[in-house]
Design an enzyme around this catalytic site. Structure first.
Site, PDB file in Angstrom:
ATOM      1  N   GLU A   1      39.244  17.316 -30.905  1.00 58.26           N
ATOM      2  CA  GLU A   1      40.092  18.310 -30.443  1.00 58.26           C
ATOM      3  C   GLU A   1      40.018  18.002 -28.750  1.00 58.26           C
ATOM      4  OE1 GLU A   1      39.886  20.336 -34.461  1.00 58.26           O
ATOM      5  OE2 GLU A   1      38.952  19.312 -33.114  1.00 58.26           O
TER       6      GLU A   1
ATOM      7  N   GLU B   1      38.387  21.052 -40.496  1.00 56.06           N
ATOM      8  CA  GLU B   1      38.103  22.567 -40.610  1.00 56.06           C
ATOM      9  C   GLU B   1      38.545  23.036 -41.808  1.00 56.06           C
ATOM     10  OE1 GLU B   1      38.755  24.563 -36.051  1.00 56.06           O
ATOM     11  OE2 GLU B   1      40.331  23.121 -36.733  1.00 56.06           O
TER      12      GLU B   1
ATOM     13  N   ALA C   1      45.684  18.893 -36.700  1.00 56.46           N
ATOM     14  CA  ALA C   1      46.882  19.772 -36.759  1.00 56.46           C
ATOM     15  C   ALA C   1      47.888  18.754 -36.239  1.00 56.46           C
ATOM     16  CB  ALA C   1      46.942  20.855 -35.611  1.00 56.46           C
TER      17      ALA C   1
ATOM     18  N   GLY D   1      41.709  19.871 -37.489  1.00 53.38           N
ATOM     19  CA  GLY D   1      41.952  20.747 -38.271  1.00 53.38           C
ATOM     20  C   GLY D   1      41.844  20.415 -39.594  1.00 53.38           C
TER      21      GLY D   1
END
Ligand code: T1G
Length: 655
Positions: A124, A104, A62, A101
């Site tokens: 993360e 993911e 992200a 992310g």
């Protein structure tokens, strides 16, 4: 230009995430992905989808810069759920790094292919959050609970071979770049379409999260309690993975989202994200154009095979760079090599390094007694006794033997770089590279800019850090540079607190409780009090007598108490075990009386506040005087050089 490009190769749609430098999943990328999955789902000509990152990498997570910002747009999880629910098979094509992310996203695809050089991970926790888009639910379903616990709580990256072995990727594609990957991914996608292979959803793979004994999680928490002291995310990650094994998908997935938001909204996330960017800022040399590139260092010589010289040699050898150790006698060389061998044996015994890796590294370290034999090295780092005359003698000799263009570095922690450089005809090639003990472990590399250090020399010294897995910061050539100058202010304030009513063990305990790995008095006793005493005696001639000065440290040394090595310092020692010593308390009371200071009870909070404020003020002076380019440099120095808690955001507690 959209941040996700779209094109078709026959009946395969290609979605190219294009958001330099690391294709981070910003809001714009998320919106574009949602639109394009909608498009591929409704276009009858599209039979399959390849999801790939533009340039050198897949999605590296992200966009950390968006954390804490209120952004209009779809929920963070929307594109993940859209891909997983896609009516067309989605093949994620991975290269560079697929992190956070980004991984993911790939785990919501129905298949994954990768180049052999790819690295994947869910790091993360290092920026204070947890994988909030299903990572704690999907990864354990592929790699199993124990590997998932280790990877996610430690933010580890694994290579493509391991990812294939653990079923995270379905196939490795030959090649090294975007084009080769795309070719391989398209072939894979066409085969999925032609063979009508199922739309495999990772969330449906329950075998590895079923029947897991909850003791696994209790044991894992217990084993890491000390390491995770003060941290939030790692605990939450274990809770989420446990939920994956004990709750139905929807409940566990919702639990993960709640846990993610708790971390995201915590001050710790702000502090850890700040340090993430501060580390990258600190690597940029103010006033020098980014065009000035670091010269690669392919070979290095270390003058001095003592504790620091040995640790520095290991730091290079561990990262694939051959090292020549130069010593004055065969005995010293043998002794140095013996220390290194012992350190590797300890690492292997602890399981933190494989025997083959240790042997490989050891084989990169050779020794010599001749200056002539190191002349061809790209860089030489001097790590001899901290005495100016000895340093100048060494640099005079290095100036004669080192090839033109070689970097002449010194590991001094306090001495004037310009004085050392004046012993050569090439001061532009001289720079400070101050390592922290143990040099093969501590992450910080404090580079020191001499008055005549060239831009090329500085860029090479700073660029070296990445080559040897260190974090670089650039300090100006002031007394103690950044780290030790602030340590001086820290020590002075602590000594004043002793004279006003505190004890060394109270100060150390208060700082440990705050989050420092060790208090100043245990640290001084470990380093040896005689070194500081010699420096204080030398500096007495320059000391500003109008400033307050503590008596305690000298009084202790006058009694021949030099710390652990003499069995007594601030503490008394039985081996390495330190115990408070009433004799020191008495010595401090007498010093207070002599100084006319009335002692009073001092709270732990006052101790922490006064010491942190003294350090912050000294840091501000260093930036104000131009010996550091920005506050981030101070924070990075203290986090990576002095064990200051990352989750506090460094000294400036920024974020
Ligand atoms: N967001 C924003 N900027 C980023 C970024 C990110 N995730 N990663 C890197 N950058 C910037 C960085 O600041 C620098 O900028 C430039 O990119 C190059 O980085 C839902 C919420 C990918 C291995 O933790 O580990 O996903 O200084 O110098 O050495 O679960 O960057 O040039 O202006 O480090 O080649 C999880 C973080 C996020 C990965 C590349 N992802 N990045 O290393 O280059 S949380 C991460 C890295 C998340 C989800 C959650 C490394 C790298 P500038 P660099 P590099």
């Amino acid at each position: 230009m959209s941040s996700v490009n779209y094109r078709r190769e026959g009946d395969i749609a290609i979605l190219i995430v294009d958001n330099p430098p690391v294709n981070a999943l910003s809001m714009a990328v998320r919106v574009a992905l949602l639109d394009l999955i909608e498009k591929t789902d409704t276009d009858p000509e599209v039979k399959g989808v390849v999801l790939i990152g533009a340039g050198k990498t897949f999605v590296a997570g992200a966009d950390i810069r968006e954390f804490g910002k209120k952004l209009e747009g779809p929920s963070g999880r929307a594109p993940y759920e859209a891909i997983e629910a896609s009516k067309r098979p989605v093949i994620a094509a991975l290269h560079g790094t697929a992190l956070g992310g980004g991984l993911e996203l790939a785990l919501t695809a129905h298949y994954r292919v990768a180049l052999p050089s790819t690295r994947i991970g869910l790091p993360e926790a290092l920026v204070g959050v947890l994988p909030g888009a299903g990572g704690t639910q999907r990864l354990p379903r592929l790699v199993g609970v124990e590997i998932a616990l280790d990877l996610i709580t430690n933010g580890k990256h694994i290579d493509a071979k391991n990812a294939l072995q653990h079923g995270v990727v379905d196939e490795l594609v030959d090649g090294t770049d975007f084009d080769a990957l795309l070719r391989g991914a398209l072939a894979f996608a066409r085969n999925v379409v032609a063979e009508k292979l199922p739309l495999k959803r990772v969330r449906d793979l329950n075998e590895k999260v079923t029947g897991i004994d909850s003791a696994v999680f209790a044991k894992y928490r217990e084993a890491n309690a000390k390491k995770w002291k003060g941290l939030l995310a790692p605990w939450k990650i274990v809770d989420c993975i446990e939920a994956a094994c004990t709750k139905p998908w929807d409940q566990a997935y919702a639990f993960e989202e709640r846990s993610f938001n708790e971390c995201k909204d915590s001050p710790q996330r702000a502090a850890l994200s700040y340090i993430f960017f501060a580390e990258r800022e600190a690597a940029k040399i103010a006033g020098i154009s980014p065009e000035v590139k670091a010269q690669p260092v392919k070979s290095v010589a270390i003058v001095g095979a003592g504790t620091m010289g040995g640790g520095i040699a290991m730091a290079f050898a561990n990262n694939g760079i051959p090292v020549k150790q130069l010593e004055a006698s065969p005995e010293a060389l043998e002794r140095g090599r013996g220390i290194i061998k012992q350190n590797y044996d300890t690492s292997v015994a602890r399981g933190s390094m494989s025997q083959s890796k240790a042997d490989e590294a050891m084989s990169r370290i050779s020794g010599t007694l001749s200056y002539e034999e190191i002349g061809a090295c790209d860089m030489v780092i001097e790590a001899v006794f901290e005495e100016m005359s000895i340093k100048k003698e060494v640099f005079g000799k290095l100036d004669k033997v080192m090839k033109p263009g070689a970097i002449l570095a010194t590991n001094t922690s306090t001495l004037d770089i310009d004085q050392i450089a004046s012993a050569t005809q090439r001061p532009e090639a001289v720079v400070g590279t101050h390592f922290f003990s143990p040099a093969n472990v501590m992450k910080l590399l404090e580079c020191v800019r001499g008055g005549k250090s060239s831009a090329q020399t500085l860029a090479t010294a700073m660029g070296l850090a990445k080559q040897i897995s260190k974090v670089a910061v650039l300090a100006g050539n002031c007394d103690g540079f950044i780290g030790n100058r602030i340590l001086g202010a820290y020590g002075r304030q602590a000594d004043f607190l002793l004279e006003e009513g505190a004890t060394p063990w109270q100060v150390d305990e208060a700082l440990k409780a705050f989050g420092l790995p060790m208090g100043i008095y245990l640290m001084r006793d470990m380093a040896g009090l005689d070194i500081g005493w010699r420096v204080r005696k030398y500096r007495e001639q320059f000391r500003d007598k109008s400033l307050r000065h503590s008596l305690v440290a000298d009084r202790i040394c006058e009694q021949g108490r030099y710390g652990q090595k003499t069995g007594a310092g601030y503490y008394k020692y039985d081996g390495r075990n330190a115990t408070p010593d009433p004799a020191i308390e008495q010595l401090i009371v007498e010093a207070s009386r002599e100084l006319g200071i009335e002692r009073k009870p001092i709270s732990d909070q006052e101790i922490v506040n006064r010491i942190i404020i003294a350090m912050v003020n000294e840091g501000a002076r260093i930036v104000g005087e131009g010996y550091a380019a920005r506050a981030a440099d101070i924070d990075v120095t203290y986090v990576y050089g002095y064990g200051f808690p990352r989750y506090e955001g460094g000294l400036s507690g920024s974020g």
